[in-house]
Design a protein around this motif. Structure first.
Motif, PDB file in Angstrom:
ATOM      1  N   CYS A  39     -22.575 112.619  63.135  1.00 39.35           N
ATOM      2  CA  CYS A  39     -22.896 113.211  64.435  1.00 39.35           C
ATOM      3  C   CYS A  39     -23.738 112.229  65.226  1.00 39.35           C
ATOM      4  O   CYS A  39     -24.767 111.744  64.738  1.00 39.35           O
ATOM      5  CB  CYS A  39     -23.647 114.532  64.262  1.00 39.35           C
ATOM      6  SG  CYS A  39     -24.001 115.378  65.831  1.00 39.35           S
ATOM      7  N   TYR A 124     -25.917 118.695  64.000  1.00 34.90           N
ATOM      8  CA  TYR A 124     -27.016 118.264  63.138  1.00 34.90           C
ATOM      9  C   TYR A 124     -27.055 119.194  61.925  1.00 34.90           C
ATOM     10  O   TYR A 124     -28.071 119.825  61.606  1.00 34.90           O
ATOM     11  CB  TYR A 124     -28.346 118.343  63.880  1.00 34.90           C
ATOM     12  CG  TYR A 124     -28.616 117.276  64.917  1.00 34.90           C
ATOM     13  CD1 TYR A 124     -27.595 116.590  65.564  1.00 34.90           C
ATOM     14  CD2 TYR A 124     -29.926 116.950  65.282  1.00 34.90           C
ATOM     15  CE1 TYR A 124     -27.846 115.642  66.528  1.00 34.90           C
ATOM     16  CE2 TYR A 124     -30.197 115.998  66.243  1.00 34.90           C
ATOM     17  CZ  TYR A 124     -29.159 115.351  66.856  1.00 34.90           C
ATOM     18  OH  TYR A 124     -29.426 114.391  67.818  1.00 34.90           O
ATOM     19  N   GLU A 126     -24.408 120.450  58.174  1.00 32.60           N
ATOM     20  CA  GLU A 126     -23.296 120.082  57.291  1.00 32.60           C
ATOM     21  C   GLU A 126     -21.975 120.731  57.700  1.00 32.60           C
ATOM     22  O   GLU A 126     -20.908 120.226  57.346  1.00 32.60           O
ATOM     23  CB  GLU A 126     -23.650 120.448  55.854  1.00 32.60           C
ATOM     24  CG  GLU A 126     -24.778 119.577  55.308  1.00 32.60           C
ATOM     25  CD  GLU A 126     -25.174 119.933  53.889  1.00 32.60           C
ATOM     26  OE1 GLU A 126     -25.196 119.008  53.041  1.00 32.60           O
ATOM     27  OE2 GLU A 126     -25.462 121.118  53.626  1.00 32.60           O
ATOM     28  N   LEU A 310     -28.966 112.510  57.574  1.00 31.91           N
ATOM     29  CA  LEU A 310     -29.149 113.790  58.259  1.00 31.91           C
ATOM     30  C   LEU A 310     -30.602 114.235  58.248  1.00 31.91           C
ATOM     31  O   LEU A 310     -31.110 114.748  59.256  1.00 31.91           O
ATOM     32  CB  LEU A 310     -28.267 114.859  57.609  1.00 31.91           C
ATOM     33  CG  LEU A 310     -28.403 116.284  58.144  1.00 31.91           C
ATOM     34  CD1 LEU A 310     -28.038 116.357  59.624  1.00 31.91           C
ATOM     35  CD2 LEU A 310     -27.556 117.256  57.322  1.00 31.91           C
ATOM     36  N   ASP A 311     -31.298 114.035  57.136  1.00 32.17           N
ATOM     37  CA  ASP A 311     -32.666 114.545  57.052  1.00 32.17           C
ATOM     38  C   ASP A 311     -33.670 113.742  57.869  1.00 32.17           C
ATOM     39  O   ASP A 311     -34.861 114.068  57.889  1.00 32.17           O
ATOM     40  CB  ASP A 311     -33.125 114.658  55.585  1.00 32.17           C
ATOM     41  CG  ASP A 311     -33.162 113.319  54.861  1.00 32.17           C
ATOM     42  OD1 ASP A 311     -32.947 112.264  55.506  1.00 32.17           O
ATOM     43  OD2 ASP A 311     -33.397 113.325  53.637  1.00 32.17           O
ATOM     44  N   LEU A 331     -26.046 110.121  62.982  1.00 29.63           N
ATOM     45  CA  LEU A 331     -26.458 110.738  61.725  1.00 29.63           C
ATOM     46  C   LEU A 331     -25.299 110.700  60.738  1.00 29.63           C
ATOM     47  O   LEU A 331     -24.184 111.129  61.068  1.00 29.63           O
ATOM     48  CB  LEU A 331     -26.867 112.198  61.954  1.00 29.63           C
ATOM     49  CG  LEU A 331     -28.006 112.471  62.940  1.00 29.63           C
ATOM     50  CD1 LEU A 331     -28.248 113.967  63.039  1.00 29.63           C
ATOM     51  CD2 LEU A 331     -29.266 111.741  62.534  1.00 29.63           C
ATOM     52  N   HIS A 332     -25.550 110.177  59.553  1.00 26.74           N
ATOM     53  CA  HIS A 332     -24.560 110.245  58.478  1.00 26.74           C
ATOM     54  C   HIS A 332     -24.805 111.554  57.734  1.00 26.74           C
ATOM     55  O   HIS A 332     -25.883 111.766  57.181  1.00 26.74           O
ATOM     56  CB  HIS A 332     -24.710 109.060  57.529  1.00 26.74           C
ATOM     57  CG  HIS A 332     -23.825 109.152  56.323  1.00 26.74           C
ATOM     58  ND1 HIS A 332     -22.469 108.966  56.393  1.00 26.74           N
ATOM     59  CD2 HIS A 332     -24.106 109.440  55.023  1.00 26.74           C
ATOM     60  CE1 HIS A 332     -21.945 109.104  55.181  1.00 26.74           C
ATOM     61  NE2 HIS A 332     -22.913 109.403  54.340  1.00 26.74           N
ATOM     62  N   VAL A 333     -23.806 112.421  57.749  1.00 27.24           N
ATOM     63  CA  VAL A 333     -24.004 113.763  57.201  1.00 27.24           C
ATOM     64  C   VAL A 333     -23.425 113.876  55.789  1.00 27.24           C
ATOM     65  O   VAL A 333     -24.064 114.380  54.874  1.00 27.24           O
ATOM     66  CB  VAL A 333     -23.411 114.830  58.129  1.00 27.24           C
ATOM     67  CG1 VAL A 333     -23.608 116.226  57.553  1.00 27.24           C
ATOM     68  CG2 VAL A 333     -24.072 114.736  59.506  1.00 27.24           C
ATOM     69  N   SER A 334     -22.194 113.447  55.597  1.00 27.22           N
ATOM     70  CA  SER A 334     -21.607 113.514  54.269  1.00 27.22           C
ATOM     71  C   SER A 334     -20.464 112.518  54.153  1.00 27.22           C
ATOM     72  O   SER A 334     -20.034 111.947  55.129  1.00 27.22           O
ATOM     73  CB  SER A 334     -21.105 114.930  53.969  1.00 27.22           C
ATOM     74  OG  SER A 334     -20.107 115.306  54.889  1.00 27.22           O
TER      75      SER A 334
END
Length: 334
Positions: A39, A124, A126, A310-311, A331-334
């Protein structure tokens, strides 16, 4: 799932965001459920977190430059999407389809329009849901992180370029050189424009030159040539005056942001005479998105993407507010 929420809007250094665990949303009628992969971090997210934009959904999850995978589709949803598709979710979430603006192809002006990460929870997190009709097919040849900024920074920059009415082979001025601007510059250059960049920060100026800008100087500096058109990306009303003064006769200034600080008093002779004009840019249409993403599929756009887990979304927004990001953070989420 893990998700960020705007607990109470406030300056980003006062911690308006809260990272918590929430139930995975269920797609409603006409919607799909998307597992978020990346995101983008947009200045509009910052405006929502800090309260520059009014609260539309209390405790909203920000984020509207979402790349992910379709993992579920609500029953009886009329769509050609299938589970497993890689898709994008952008700022424009929904319009009424019936008002006079929608009927004439100006759905970005729909009074009932709704927006991802403002009216409904965004990326922001999952997972998120989105109306299937507003989910975008994505061009091949890009990573998830490279695609994410295209979904707002790219699309709104593309619309801003259209609104600036740049003539073929013309001289374009760009004020501010963050995520949207560094993508828009490449689109303009690919179309044969001569680009001049006015922005604070040596790193941003150097990036502009590396991408092919003819010149790069301070945010209030006069470009070396008169401009046929200009786009203001920085949310700074004071920059409207030098941007208008830099325009040649008949030039247009497009203001790309959803939020802008107050514009000082204009002088008619210095800023507007000789048919100079100012245009705002309001969101985008799905047609804009399709055109831009098709362009990105045939013209490789270099996207500078500092990546945060993400965090650390709050740190990413803090870095954006402080001007420490060159390009478009993701943001790298998964």
């Amino acid at each position: 799932m893990r998700a960020w929420r705007v607990r109470t809007p406030a300056p980003i250094d006062r911690g308006p965001l809260e990272f918590s665990t929430a139930a995975t949303p269920e797609p409603g009628a006409g919607e799909v459920l998307i597992a978020v992969r990346a995101c983008g971090v947009c200045r509009t997210d910052l405006h929502i977190a800090e309260g520059d934009l009014p609260v539309h959904r209390p405790s909203v999850t920000p984020g509207h430059e979402v790349v992910g995978e379709v993992v579920a589709i609500a029953d009886h949803t009329d769509t050609d999407l299938v589970v497993g598709d890689r898709v994008g979710v952008a700022w424009l979430r929904q319009t009424c389809g019936r008002c006079r603006f929608c009927r004439r192809g100006a759905e970005n002006l729909c009074p009932q329009s709704r927006y991802t990460g403002w009216d409904a929870d965004g990326g922001y997190a999952e997972f998120l849901t989105a109306p299937a009709d507003y989910v975008h097919r994505l061009p091949a040849g890009y990573t998830d992180a490279e695609l994410a900024p295209l979904l707002c920074a790219g699309i709104i920059g593309y619309r801003s370029l259209l609104r600036a009415d740049l003539p073929a082979g013309g001289r374009l001025g760009i004020y501010g050189f963050g995520g949207s601007a560094h993508i828009t510059a490449q689109v303009a250059l690919a179309r044969g424009a001569e680009v001049h960049v006015m922005t604070r920060g040596e790193a941003a100026q150097q990036l502009a030159l590396e991408l092919g800008a003819a010149s790069a100087q301070g945010a209030t500096a006069r470009p070396p040539v008169e401009l046929d058109a200009a786009i203001l990306f920085a949310p700074v009303g004071d920059l409207v005056l030098p941007a208008l003064e830099a325009l040649d006769r008949g030039g247009t200034l497009a203001i790309a942001g959803i939020h802008l600080s107050d514009i000082p008093v204009l002088n008619y002779q210095r800023h507007l005479f000789q048919e100079r004009q100012v245009r705002s840019v309001a969101s985008n249409t799905r047609a804009d998105a399709r055109e831009f993403l098709a362009f990105a599929g045939t013209h490789r756009i270099q996207v500078t993407t500092p990546i945060y887990p993400l965090d650390q979304a709050d740190r990413a927004l803090g870095d954006l507010a402080a001007g420490r990001i060159s390009g478009a953070a993701v943001l790298h989420v998964s």
